[in-house]
Design a protein around this motif. Structure first.
Motif: not given
Length: 375
Positions: A308, A310-311, A315, A337-338
Protein backbone atom coordinates in the motif's frame (compact mmCIF):
# COMPACT_ATOMS: atom_id res chain seq x y z
CA UNK A 1 11.87 -0.85 23.40
CA UNK A 2 9.36 -0.09 26.18
CA UNK A 3 5.90 -1.57 25.78
CA UNK A 4 3.09 0.50 24.34
CA UNK A 5 0.69 0.81 21.43
CA UNK A 6 0.25 2.51 18.11
CA UNK A 7 -3.19 3.95 17.55
CA UNK A 8 -5.27 4.19 14.40
CA UNK A 9 -5.02 7.98 14.60
CA UNK A 10 -1.25 8.11 14.13
CA UNK A 11 2.02 7.09 15.71
CA UNK A 12 2.45 8.94 19.00
CA UNK A 13 5.75 10.05 20.52
CA UNK A 14 5.94 12.34 23.54
CA UNK A 15 2.31 13.29 23.07
CA UNK A 16 2.80 14.53 19.47
CA UNK A 17 1.51 13.05 16.25
CA UNK A 18 4.33 11.98 13.95
CA UNK A 19 2.46 10.74 10.93
CA UNK A 20 -0.82 11.47 9.21
CA UNK A 21 -4.05 10.85 11.01
CA UNK A 22 -5.27 7.98 8.85
CA UNK A 23 -2.52 5.56 9.85
CA UNK A 24 -3.79 2.00 10.35
CA UNK A 25 -3.21 0.09 13.58
CA UNK A 26 -0.27 -2.31 13.59
CA UNK A 27 0.32 -3.31 17.21
CA UNK A 28 3.79 -1.75 17.39
CA UNK A 29 5.65 -0.34 20.35
CA UNK A 30 5.16 3.27 21.42
CA UNK A 31 7.80 5.67 20.12
CA UNK A 32 8.89 7.51 23.23
CA UNK A 33 11.47 10.30 23.34
CA UNK A 34 14.11 7.75 24.27
CA UNK A 35 13.10 5.58 21.36
CA UNK A 36 13.28 8.50 18.93
CA UNK A 37 16.86 9.04 20.11
CA UNK A 38 17.54 5.41 19.39
CA UNK A 39 15.93 5.63 15.96
CA UNK A 40 18.07 8.62 15.07
CA UNK A 41 21.22 6.59 15.69
CA UNK A 42 20.13 3.61 13.61
CA UNK A 43 20.56 3.05 9.85
CA UNK A 44 18.05 4.88 7.71
CA UNK A 45 15.86 1.87 7.05
CA UNK A 46 13.92 0.40 9.97
CA UNK A 47 11.50 -2.40 9.35
CA UNK A 48 9.51 -3.93 12.17
CA UNK A 49 9.07 -7.60 11.38
CA UNK A 50 5.99 -9.70 12.13
CA UNK A 51 4.17 -8.69 15.33
CA UNK A 52 1.25 -10.85 16.39
CA UNK A 53 0.86 -12.16 12.84
CA UNK A 54 0.69 -8.65 11.29
CA UNK A 55 3.10 -7.35 8.67
CA UNK A 56 3.64 -3.78 9.90
CA UNK A 57 4.42 -0.46 8.35
CA UNK A 58 8.00 0.32 7.36
CA UNK A 59 9.42 3.37 9.07
CA UNK A 60 12.49 5.39 8.19
CA UNK A 61 14.74 7.24 10.55
CA UNK A 62 14.49 10.42 8.50
CA UNK A 63 10.76 10.45 9.01
CA UNK A 64 11.17 11.13 12.73
CA UNK A 65 13.88 13.80 12.54
CA UNK A 66 15.10 15.03 15.92
CA UNK A 67 14.06 15.04 19.58
CA UNK A 68 12.15 18.25 19.08
CA UNK A 69 9.86 16.48 16.55
CA UNK A 70 9.19 19.88 15.00
CA UNK A 71 8.77 18.61 11.44
CA UNK A 72 9.44 15.68 9.18
CA UNK A 73 12.53 15.83 7.01
CA UNK A 74 12.17 16.31 3.28
CA UNK A 75 15.39 15.47 1.44
CA UNK A 76 15.53 16.36 -2.24
CA UNK A 77 18.39 14.64 -4.00
CA UNK A 78 20.38 16.85 -6.37
CA UNK A 79 19.49 16.58 -10.03
CA UNK A 80 22.75 15.81 -11.85
CA UNK A 81 21.34 16.94 -15.21
CA UNK A 82 22.26 20.54 -16.04
CA UNK A 83 19.58 22.56 -17.83
CA UNK A 84 17.09 19.69 -17.38
CA UNK A 85 14.21 21.49 -19.12
CA UNK A 86 16.28 23.23 -21.83
CA UNK A 87 15.54 26.67 -20.36
CA UNK A 88 19.07 28.10 -20.52
CA UNK A 89 19.71 29.28 -24.06
CA UNK A 90 22.72 30.21 -26.15
CA UNK A 91 23.74 30.44 -29.81
CA UNK A 92 20.36 31.93 -30.70
CA UNK A 93 20.80 33.52 -34.10
CA UNK A 94 24.30 32.06 -34.46
CA UNK A 95 25.50 29.05 -36.41
CA UNK A 96 24.43 25.73 -34.99
CA UNK A 97 24.39 22.16 -36.30
CA UNK A 98 21.17 21.24 -34.49
CA UNK A 99 18.50 23.10 -32.52
CA UNK A 100 19.48 21.09 -29.42
CA UNK A 101 22.65 23.19 -29.30
CA UNK A 102 20.56 26.22 -28.33
CA UNK A 103 20.19 24.58 -24.90
CA UNK A 104 23.76 23.94 -23.72
CA UNK A 105 25.29 21.72 -22.49
CA UNK A 106 22.89 19.45 -24.43
CA UNK A 107 24.27 18.15 -27.72
CA UNK A 108 23.59 15.51 -30.39
CA UNK A 109 25.29 12.11 -30.15
CA UNK A 110 25.30 11.38 -33.90
CA UNK A 111 24.75 13.47 -37.02
CA UNK A 112 20.96 13.53 -36.68
CA UNK A 113 19.45 16.82 -35.53
CA UNK A 114 17.22 16.72 -32.42
CA UNK A 115 15.08 19.79 -31.88
CA UNK A 116 14.26 22.34 -29.21
CA UNK A 117 10.97 24.24 -29.04
CA UNK A 118 10.07 27.39 -27.12
CA UNK A 119 6.84 29.18 -26.35
CA UNK A 120 8.27 32.70 -26.73
CA UNK A 121 7.03 33.90 -30.12
CA UNK A 122 8.99 37.17 -29.96
CA UNK A 123 12.47 36.21 -28.77
CA UNK A 124 12.64 32.93 -30.59
CA UNK A 125 15.38 30.38 -30.02
CA UNK A 126 15.08 27.06 -31.81
CA UNK A 127 11.60 26.22 -33.09
CA UNK A 128 8.49 27.91 -31.72
CA UNK A 129 5.33 26.36 -30.30
CA UNK A 130 3.25 29.02 -32.02
CA UNK A 131 -0.54 28.47 -31.98
CA UNK A 132 -0.78 30.78 -35.02
CA UNK A 133 1.56 28.61 -37.08
CA UNK A 134 -0.63 26.11 -39.02
CA UNK A 135 2.30 23.76 -39.58
CA UNK A 136 3.05 23.66 -35.85
CA UNK A 137 -0.61 23.11 -35.04
CA UNK A 138 -0.76 20.25 -37.51
CA UNK A 139 2.40 18.65 -36.10
CA UNK A 140 0.96 18.94 -32.61
CA UNK A 141 1.08 21.82 -30.16
CA UNK A 142 2.43 20.57 -26.85
CA UNK A 143 3.30 23.19 -24.29
CA UNK A 144 6.25 22.29 -22.01
CA UNK A 145 5.74 20.24 -18.89
CA UNK A 146 7.98 22.72 -17.06
CA UNK A 147 9.09 26.21 -18.00
CA UNK A 148 8.97 27.52 -21.55
CA UNK A 149 11.03 25.04 -23.59
CA UNK A 150 11.17 21.36 -24.52
CA UNK A 151 13.14 19.06 -26.82
CA UNK A 152 11.95 16.92 -29.73
CA UNK A 153 13.39 13.73 -31.21
CA UNK A 154 12.70 11.02 -33.77
CA UNK A 155 12.66 7.57 -32.20
CA UNK A 156 11.52 5.77 -35.35
CA UNK A 157 11.10 6.48 -39.06
CA UNK A 158 9.41 4.22 -41.58
CA UNK A 159 10.40 3.29 -45.10
CA UNK A 160 14.06 3.70 -46.01
CA UNK A 161 15.14 6.10 -43.27
CA UNK A 162 17.18 4.78 -40.35
CA UNK A 163 17.58 8.20 -38.70
CA UNK A 164 17.40 8.33 -34.92
CA UNK A 165 17.80 11.43 -32.79
CA UNK A 166 19.67 11.30 -29.47
CA UNK A 167 19.58 13.85 -26.65
CA UNK A 168 22.99 13.91 -24.96
CA UNK A 169 24.36 15.88 -22.02
CA UNK A 170 27.33 15.90 -19.67
CA UNK A 171 26.28 15.36 -16.05
CA UNK A 172 27.34 17.70 -13.27
CA UNK A 173 29.58 15.04 -11.77
CA UNK A 174 30.68 11.45 -12.50
CA UNK A 175 28.57 8.70 -11.02
CA UNK A 176 29.86 6.84 -7.97
CA UNK A 177 30.64 3.11 -8.40
CA UNK A 178 28.16 0.82 -6.69
CA UNK A 179 25.64 3.61 -6.04
CA UNK A 180 22.03 3.43 -7.20
CA UNK A 181 20.65 6.26 -9.33
CA UNK A 182 17.14 7.12 -10.45
CA UNK A 183 16.32 8.68 -13.80
CA UNK A 184 13.05 10.15 -14.98
CA UNK A 185 11.90 12.04 -18.05
CA UNK A 186 8.60 13.40 -19.31
CA UNK A 187 7.55 12.73 -22.90
CA UNK A 188 4.58 13.34 -25.20
CA UNK A 189 3.93 11.98 -28.68
CA UNK A 190 3.49 14.59 -31.41
CA UNK A 191 -0.12 14.47 -32.65
CA UNK A 192 0.81 14.10 -36.32
CA UNK A 193 3.22 11.26 -35.50
CA UNK A 194 1.86 8.15 -37.22
CA UNK A 195 3.52 5.68 -34.86
CA UNK A 196 4.09 5.10 -31.14
CA UNK A 197 7.04 3.18 -29.72
CA UNK A 198 6.98 0.66 -26.90
CA UNK A 199 10.40 1.46 -25.48
CA UNK A 200 13.42 3.75 -25.48
CA UNK A 201 16.48 3.97 -23.28
CA UNK A 202 19.01 5.96 -21.27
CA UNK A 203 22.69 5.22 -21.76
CA UNK A 204 25.26 6.40 -19.21
CA UNK A 205 28.82 6.47 -20.54
CA UNK A 206 32.24 7.59 -19.32
CA UNK A 207 33.18 9.35 -22.56
CA UNK A 208 31.42 11.89 -24.72
CA UNK A 209 29.64 10.49 -27.77
CA UNK A 210 29.85 11.87 -31.31
CA UNK A 211 29.17 9.08 -33.79
CA UNK A 212 29.23 9.52 -37.58
CA UNK A 213 26.04 8.82 -39.45
CA UNK A 214 22.36 9.15 -38.59
CA UNK A 215 21.45 5.66 -37.44
CA UNK A 216 21.19 3.70 -34.21
CA UNK A 217 24.02 3.89 -31.68
CA UNK A 218 25.70 0.58 -30.93
CA UNK A 219 25.22 0.84 -27.17
CA UNK A 220 23.43 -1.05 -24.40
CA UNK A 221 21.45 1.43 -22.28
CA UNK A 222 21.51 0.74 -18.54
CA UNK A 223 17.88 1.87 -18.26
CA UNK A 224 15.18 0.85 -20.70
CA UNK A 225 11.88 2.68 -20.44
CA UNK A 226 8.85 0.73 -21.52
CA UNK A 227 5.14 1.28 -21.23
CA UNK A 228 2.91 -1.73 -20.54
CA UNK A 229 1.70 -1.15 -24.10
CA UNK A 230 3.04 1.82 -26.10
CA UNK A 231 3.89 5.46 -25.38
CA UNK A 232 0.77 6.81 -27.07
CA UNK A 233 -0.36 9.96 -25.24
CA UNK A 234 -0.39 12.99 -27.55
CA UNK A 235 -2.22 15.41 -25.26
CA UNK A 236 -0.53 15.07 -21.85
CA UNK A 237 2.94 14.35 -20.54
CA UNK A 238 3.83 10.73 -19.78
CA UNK A 239 6.35 9.85 -17.09
CA UNK A 240 9.15 7.38 -17.87
CA UNK A 241 11.36 6.38 -14.95
CA UNK A 242 13.88 3.76 -13.91
CA UNK A 243 16.96 3.15 -11.81
CA UNK A 244 20.32 1.40 -12.09
CA UNK A 245 23.57 0.81 -10.20
CA UNK A 246 26.55 2.74 -11.58
CA UNK A 247 29.79 1.02 -12.51
CA UNK A 248 31.55 4.29 -11.71
CA UNK A 249 32.83 7.23 -13.73
CA UNK A 250 29.81 7.57 -16.01
CA UNK A 251 29.62 11.25 -16.85
CA UNK A 252 27.46 11.49 -19.97
CA UNK A 253 23.78 10.68 -20.50
CA UNK A 254 22.28 9.80 -23.89
CA UNK A 255 18.50 9.41 -24.35
CA UNK A 256 16.92 7.81 -27.40
CA UNK A 257 16.03 4.54 -29.13
CA UNK A 258 18.83 1.96 -29.05
CA UNK A 259 17.01 -0.73 -31.03
CA UNK A 260 17.79 -1.22 -34.68
CA UNK A 261 14.87 -0.56 -36.98
CA UNK A 262 14.24 -4.23 -37.77
CA UNK A 263 13.90 -5.09 -34.06
CA UNK A 264 11.51 -2.28 -33.13
CA UNK A 265 7.86 -2.87 -32.34
CA UNK A 266 5.69 0.15 -33.12
CA UNK A 267 1.97 0.81 -33.15
CA UNK A 268 0.21 2.73 -35.90
CA UNK A 269 -1.89 5.42 -34.25
CA UNK A 270 -3.48 7.22 -37.20
CA UNK A 271 -3.35 7.64 -40.96
CA UNK A 272 -0.82 10.42 -41.30
CA UNK A 273 1.65 11.57 -43.94
CA UNK A 274 4.31 11.81 -41.21
CA UNK A 275 5.53 8.20 -41.11
CA UNK A 276 7.49 8.57 -37.88
CA UNK A 277 7.43 8.17 -34.11
CA UNK A 278 8.31 11.65 -32.91
CA UNK A 279 8.23 12.72 -29.26
CA UNK A 280 8.65 15.86 -27.19
CA UNK A 281 10.87 15.57 -24.06
CA UNK A 282 11.10 17.65 -20.90
CA UNK A 283 12.21 17.61 -17.24
CA UNK A 284 15.08 15.11 -17.29
CA UNK A 285 16.24 14.10 -13.81
CA UNK A 286 19.12 11.90 -12.66
CA UNK A 287 19.72 11.67 -8.93
CA UNK A 288 21.35 9.48 -6.32
CA UNK A 289 18.74 7.24 -4.77
CA UNK A 290 17.70 8.90 -1.56
CA UNK A 291 14.43 9.62 0.15
CA UNK A 292 12.21 12.61 -0.50
CA UNK A 293 8.75 13.70 0.53
CA UNK A 294 8.97 11.49 3.62
CA UNK A 295 6.39 13.41 5.59
CA UNK A 296 3.81 12.86 2.86
CA UNK A 297 4.54 9.34 1.59
CA UNK A 298 3.58 6.29 3.63
CA UNK A 299 4.25 2.70 2.54
CA UNK A 300 3.24 -0.56 4.20
CA UNK A 301 2.80 -4.21 3.31
CA UNK A 302 -0.73 -5.59 3.13
CA UNK A 303 -0.63 -9.35 3.43
CA UNK A 304 1.52 -11.32 1.04
CA UNK A 305 0.60 -9.81 -2.27
CA UNK A 306 0.21 -6.06 -1.97
CA UNK A 307 2.16 -2.96 -1.00
CA UNK A 308 0.00 0.00 0.00
CA UNK A 309 1.24 3.47 -0.94
CA UNK A 310 -0.43 6.57 0.47
CA UNK A 311 0.27 10.25 -0.24
CA UNK A 312 -0.75 12.97 2.18
CA UNK A 313 -0.51 15.57 -0.58
CA UNK A 314 -1.74 15.69 -4.19
CA UNK A 315 -2.90 12.40 -5.63
CA UNK A 316 -0.56 9.73 -6.96
CA UNK A 317 -0.37 9.36 -10.75
CA UNK A 318 1.95 6.35 -10.87
CA UNK A 319 4.03 4.18 -8.54
CA UNK A 320 6.93 1.84 -9.22
CA UNK A 321 8.78 -0.63 -7.01
CA UNK A 322 12.46 -1.26 -7.85
CA UNK A 323 14.86 -3.78 -6.40
CA UNK A 324 18.39 -2.74 -5.39
CA UNK A 325 19.77 -3.58 -8.85
CA UNK A 326 17.34 -1.16 -10.51
CA UNK A 327 15.02 -3.81 -11.92
CA UNK A 328 11.33 -2.93 -11.99
CA UNK A 329 9.37 -5.27 -9.72
CA UNK A 330 5.87 -3.78 -9.90
CA UNK A 331 4.10 -0.76 -11.36
CA UNK A 332 0.72 0.88 -10.98
CA UNK A 333 -0.91 3.72 -12.90
CA UNK A 334 -3.99 3.84 -10.71
CA UNK A 335 -4.70 7.38 -9.55
CA UNK A 336 -5.61 8.39 -6.02
CA UNK A 337 -4.18 9.37 -2.65
CA UNK A 338 -3.86 5.69 -1.78
CA UNK A 339 -3.03 2.95 -4.27
CA UNK A 340 -1.91 -0.68 -4.13
CA UNK A 341 1.11 -2.19 -5.85
CA UNK A 342 0.49 -5.85 -6.69
CA UNK A 343 3.71 -7.67 -5.89
CA UNK A 344 4.60 -10.85 -7.83
CA UNK A 345 4.48 -14.00 -5.64
CA UNK A 346 8.13 -14.85 -6.37
CA UNK A 347 9.41 -11.54 -4.94
CA UNK A 348 11.99 -12.32 -2.27
CA UNK A 349 12.39 -10.63 1.11
CA UNK A 350 14.61 -7.58 1.08
CA UNK A 351 14.99 -3.84 0.69
CA UNK A 352 13.26 -2.12 -2.22
CA UNK A 353 12.69 1.45 -3.43
CA UNK A 354 9.22 2.87 -4.01
CA UNK A 355 9.01 5.80 -6.43
CA UNK A 356 5.81 7.82 -6.75
CA UNK A 357 4.85 10.46 -9.32
CA UNK A 358 2.24 12.92 -8.06
CA UNK A 359 -0.23 15.04 -10.00
CA UNK A 360 1.76 18.19 -9.10
CA UNK A 361 4.81 16.84 -10.95
CA UNK A 362 6.74 15.92 -7.81
CA UNK A 363 8.65 12.63 -7.63
CA UNK A 364 8.97 11.01 -4.21
CA UNK A 365 11.05 8.00 -3.21
CA UNK A 366 11.53 5.95 -0.11
CA UNK A 367 13.03 2.63 0.85
CA UNK A 368 10.86 -0.14 2.18
CA UNK A 369 11.18 -3.74 3.30
CA UNK A 370 9.20 -6.48 1.61
CA UNK A 371 8.70 -9.77 3.44
CA UNK A 372 8.37 -12.46 0.80
CA UNK A 373 6.86 -15.88 1.09
CA UNK A 374 8.84 -18.54 2.90
CA UNK A 375 10.37 -21.11 0.51
Amino acid sequence: MPDGTATGRGIIASGKMLKNSLMPTFGLNTLTTDNVQLLASMPSLLAWRRVDGVLPLTFLRAGFLSLSLTAAMQASAQNLVPNPSYEDTASCGGWINSAIETAPPWFRANEATPDVYGTDTINTCGYTMDPNDPNMVEQGLQYPFHGGREAGAYLYQAFGSVTKDYLAVRLMEPLVPGSAYAISVRLSRAELSRYAVARFGAWFTIDSVSEPGFGVLAAAPQVEFHDPAFFTDDTGWMLASGMFVASGGEEYLVIGSFEDKASMVVQEMLISPWWVAYYYFDSVNVSLIGESGLEELVVWQEGRGSLAVMSGGPQIEAATLFDITGKTVATSKAAGTRIALRIPPATTSGIYVVQVARSDGMLMRRKTYWEGRAP
